[in-house]
Design an enzyme around this catalytic site. Structure first.
Site, PDB file in Angstrom:
ATOM      1  N   HIS A 307       0.846  -1.191   0.000  1.00 62.17           N
ATOM      2  CA  HIS A 307       0.000   0.000   0.000  1.00 62.17           C
ATOM      3  C   HIS A 307       0.874   1.231   0.000  1.00 62.17           C
ATOM      4  O   HIS A 307       1.943   1.222   0.612  1.00 62.17           O
ATOM      5  CB  HIS A 307      -0.908   0.015   1.248  1.00 62.17           C
ATOM      6  CG  HIS A 307      -2.055   0.931   1.107  1.00 62.17           C
ATOM      7  ND1 HIS A 307      -1.973   2.273   1.399  1.00 62.17           N
ATOM      8  CD2 HIS A 307      -3.313   0.711   0.656  1.00 62.17           C
ATOM      9  CE1 HIS A 307      -3.146   2.825   1.149  1.00 62.17           C
ATOM     10  NE2 HIS A 307      -3.966   1.920   0.702  1.00 62.17           N
ATOM     11  N   ASP A 364      -8.006  -5.438   0.132  1.00 63.66           N
ATOM     12  CA  ASP A 364      -8.511  -6.277  -0.954  1.00 63.66           C
ATOM     13  C   ASP A 364      -8.110  -7.747  -0.826  1.00 63.66           C
ATOM     14  O   ASP A 364      -8.594  -8.579  -1.589  1.00 63.66           O
ATOM     15  CB  ASP A 364      -7.987  -5.748  -2.301  1.00 63.66           C
ATOM     16  CG  ASP A 364      -8.598  -4.397  -2.629  1.00 63.66           C
ATOM     17  OD1 ASP A 364      -9.808  -4.252  -2.402  1.00 63.66           O
ATOM     18  OD2 ASP A 364      -7.872  -3.510  -3.087  1.00 63.66           O
TER      19      ASP A 364
END
Ligand code: CMC
Length: 423
Positions: A307, A364
């Protein structure tokens, strides 16, 4: 926060004092807005890794500590105690609703949930195999056509109504897009139901209008939507703000946000994770997948890992990972992909490559396994992300419209092309 009130930049024989801006939480920011005027220098920051594009009071992330707050409330508490609709109200208005305000908000969302026949005709015009994100972007663009002429962006009540309307219509659009792909009739939402139940029934009801709502599924989906509701200046929200900064209407701005979300580096990762897990197939192939992800020549990344902001566990992933086991057990689903995912997570978390780069599972990584257990098809996963993210998008759009420092988004560049030459 530090005591620093000013940073000094020396450029040749010039010294420029840059005021240091103090946020409520997080890193101080050197204000470079006068830099060019005083030195002629631009700054370069590809991908905005160190540049704040606006001031915002909506969401806070501490990527090193794995903290996510909506309007100051920790995501863990909201996931446990709140509902998606309450969170949407909180994001829009800055404060949690009282019982009457929540009831009125739910009533407004129900009232705005239906769409007219032009939307059904538009969705029906797409091929059955068209990607749902393409249809979603087009449907929201269609809303921009419908409401454009009547919308006065200088009227706060009209702006708020547009924001509510988008939140209300997203589940209806998602359900219709699903049904179109399956060749089912394009039905209307049951506005007597709550937001999440309304989406589930419209999506999955049979030809005679029957669908048995399972409270475990309603709750699981509600929590998933809370976890996706906002994430400060991510690519799609920055896109919504970028388009919004031009004075475009909120429907057009959100349609652009949907297309930004679609990419596999952003919201499209949830679809990519499930495809990746299916390709890996069995837990004994996990080591090969990890080796491939480390091989720079393979162009393969572990989807659902890494991320831009989190250099620690994504707090949303922590909640989803626990929830996945619970939801699968409650629904009596035994999905072998869960074993692959657990093994992959363990292998990556122990691997020097991932440890050194601080690559952790993100939101996710597990969400697709839950969506699959809820019978949502893989290609609809990113539409589910968009449904969850809409309150965030419209809250940012609303905030931007009254920001006295708002300017049209217009970055500079470092030109690397040919110098002037004759034709
Ligand atoms: N698998 C393998 N290597 C990775 C991965 C990954 N998933 N993510 C980053 N890296 C490596 C990358 O190759 C680079 O290595 P090196 O330093 O040797 O060149 C290093 O880690 C830093 O990566 P980056 O691409 O510079 O980092 P970024 O902040 O620009 O990208 C990211 C963040 C999310 C786009 C990236 O981690 C990624 O592509 N992850 C997979 C896609 C994904 O899961 N996206 C969903 C993000 S969370 C939901 C959302 O907010 O949309």
């Amino acid at each position: 926060m530090s005591d620093l009130n000013q940073a000094t930049l020396t450029a040749g024989d010039k010294s420029v004092a840059l005021p240091v801006l103090k946020p409520t939480l997080g890193n101080d920011c050197a204000d470079i807005s006068k830099l060019t005027k005083e030195t002629g220098l631009f700054t370069y920051d590809s991908g905005f890794t160190a540049t704040a594009s606006c001031k915002s009071a909506i969401t806070y992330i501490d990527g090193d500590k794995g903290v996510l707050l909506y309007r100051g409330y920790p995501i863990e508490q909201l996931a446990e105690k709140s509902s998606f609709i309450e969170v949407a109200y909180l994001l829009l208005n800055g404060e949690r609703p009282g019982a009457d305000q929540l009831k009125a908000f739910e009533a407004e969302l129900s009232k705005e949930a239906t769409v007219d026949d032009s939307i059904n005709a538009l969705i029906g015009s797409f091929g059955k195999d068209a990607h749902p994100m393409a249809i979603l972007a087009a449907s929201i663009a269609q809303l921009s056509a419908k409401y454009h002429n009547s919308l006065d962006l200088n009227d706060a009540a009209q702006r708020y109504q547009a924001a509510v309307r988008l939140i209300a219509k997203l589940p209806t659009l998602a359900a219709l897009i699903y049904r179109h792909g399956k060749g089912l009739n394009l039905n209307a939402p049951d506005t007597s139901l709550d937001y999440v139940s309304r989406f589930l029934k419209q999506t999955f009801e049979s030809a005679d209008g029957k669908y048995d709502l399972n409270p475990n599924i309603v709750k699981a989906l509600d929590v998933l939507l809370i976890l996706h509701a906002d994430h400060e200046q991510n690519a799609s929200t920055s896109t919504v703000r970028g388009v919004g900064s031009t004075g475009a209407n909120p429907y057009a701005s959100v349609a652009a946000g949907v297309t930004a979300l679609w990419g596999p580096a952003h919201g499209g990762a949830n679809e990519a994770v499930l495809k990746m897990l299916e390709e890996i197939g069995t837990a004994d192939k996990v080591e090969d997948a990890v080796a491939k992800a480390k091989d720079k020549n393979s162009h393969f990344r572990l989807m659902g890992f890494g991320h831009r902001v989190y250099k620690n566990f994504d707090p949303r992933a922590k909640i989803i990972s626990v929830m996945t086991q619970k939801v699968l057990a409650e629904l009596g689903v035994n999905d072998p992909l869960l074993e692959v995912a657990v093994k992959l997570e363990q292998a990556a978390l122990q691997d020097d490559y991932f440890v050194a780069r601080k690559l952790y599972p993100n939101v996710d990584f597990y969400s697709g396994i839950i969506y699959k257990a809820l019978q949502i098809p893989t290609e609809l996963f990113t539409v589910m992300f968009a449904l969850g993210r809409t309150p965030g998008w419209v809250s940012h759009w609303l905030e931007q419209q009254t920001d006295p420092e708002m300017k049209i988004v217009r970055p500079r560049q470092i030109y690397t092309g040919s110098p002037v030459r004759d034709y």
